[in-house]
Design an enzyme around this catalytic site. Structure first.
Site: not given
Ligand code: FPP
Length: 264
Positions: A38, A41-42, A55, A85, A87, A89, A149, A212-213
């Site tokens: 997570d 975005g921040r 991202h 969930e 989707w 966005r 792995l 939270r999970i």
């Molecule tokens: C949540 O942070 C993050 C996501 C929904 C996307 C996570 C994806 C990656 C870290 C890259 C995945 C890589 C591969 C190769 C599939 P957020 O954007 O909701 O952050 P925020 O809460 O700060 O807005």
């Protein structure tokens, strides 16, 4: 070169020549680590960048943490990359996220092979765009015989949806006479979820301060140790992973029972 790092962690061969391995005990590495990545975005907002830049940086960090988990001898790394969930966005952000597996796997696949890493996924593949499916299928196919792995992407994954699907299969089996309601036990349900062939996570990490999970591995996390950090996912580095593992190693897992002299 990397293959010899699999199996036991023999400290002399560790690639952590900076001494950072000292933080974690080689003999009690969590077998399965699951991460809610997570804060992309921040991370971007703090730098006045668009969310998708976060991202992209988050994707780059997946490489770093995969390498580190592999070097530490973790057996399964499950990464929550896109939830059922997500989707909701904006379309452009969803499209960007859907392109990430392709970008990541195209450039990282040779190293995944070299490191003997097996790519797997949990979630509903069929509703992903064709290009996402084909990148994942190619990586899963090419790495299917690797024995190191397991890099398990949760894509279009939701814990509740998974339980509904498990229940549907289970009821089919009851209807077909393969199972009776009286026979049903926890092991049966574990066999119907998408991680049936994997051990349950020992350690769940969530970055970026939320506690939270979020519909992640609801069945599998029953006895998992949780570790939360304020660090945003793109900044979550090797030292953070080792700190989480070190905290895990100092926990007392009791699975509802008693441990040590308390049992006497
Ligand atoms: C949540 O942070 C993050 C996501 C929904 C996307 C996570 C994806 C990656 C870290 C890259 C995945 C890589 C591969 C190769 C599939 P957020 O954007 O909701 O952050 P925020 O809460 O700060 O807005």
């Amino acid at each position: 070169m990397f293959k010899k790092l699999f199996g036991k962690n023999t400290s002399k061969e560790q690639p952590f020549s900076d001494g950072s391995m000292d933080l974690v005990k080689g003999e009690d590495i969590p077998t399965h680590i699951a991460i809610i990545m997570d804060g992309n975005g921040r991370w971007a907002k703090k730098r006045s960048m668009p969310r998708v830049a976060g991202h992209h940086e988050g994707m780059k960090n997946v490489r770093k943490i995969t390498r580190c988990a592999c070097d530490l001898g973790v057996k399964v790394l499950t990464l929550y990359a896109f939830s059922t969930e997500n989707w909701k966005r904006p379309k452009s952000e969803v499209e960007f996220l859907m392109r990430l597996p392709e970008q990541f796997l195209t450039s990282f696949l040779p190293e995944l092979m070299e490191r003997n890493i097996k790519v797997e996924m949990i979630g509903v593949m069929d509703s992903l765009p064709e290009y996402t499916q084909s990148a994942l299928r190619k990586a899963m196919d090419e790495t299917k015989d690797n024995t190191g792995l397991v890099l398990n992407f949760a894509m279009n994954y939701g814990g509740r949806a998974e339980i509904v699907m498990a229940m549907q299969q289970l009821m089919n089996d009851v209807e077909a006479g393969r199972l009776t309601i009286d026979e049903l036990n926890e092991q049966h349900i574990s066999q119907y979820v998408m991680t049936a062939h994997l051990p349950e996570p020992d350690l769940l990490i969530r970055t970026s301060g939320e506690v939270r999970i979020s519909n992640f591995m609801l069945w599998q996390l029953a006895y998992t140790e949780f570790w939360f950090t304020d660090t945003h996912w793109p900044d979550f580095d090797e030292a953070c992973l080792k700190e989480a593992i070190s905290v895990y190693q100092n926990r007392n897992r009791r699975y509802g029972g008693l441990k040590g002299e308390e049992t006497n």
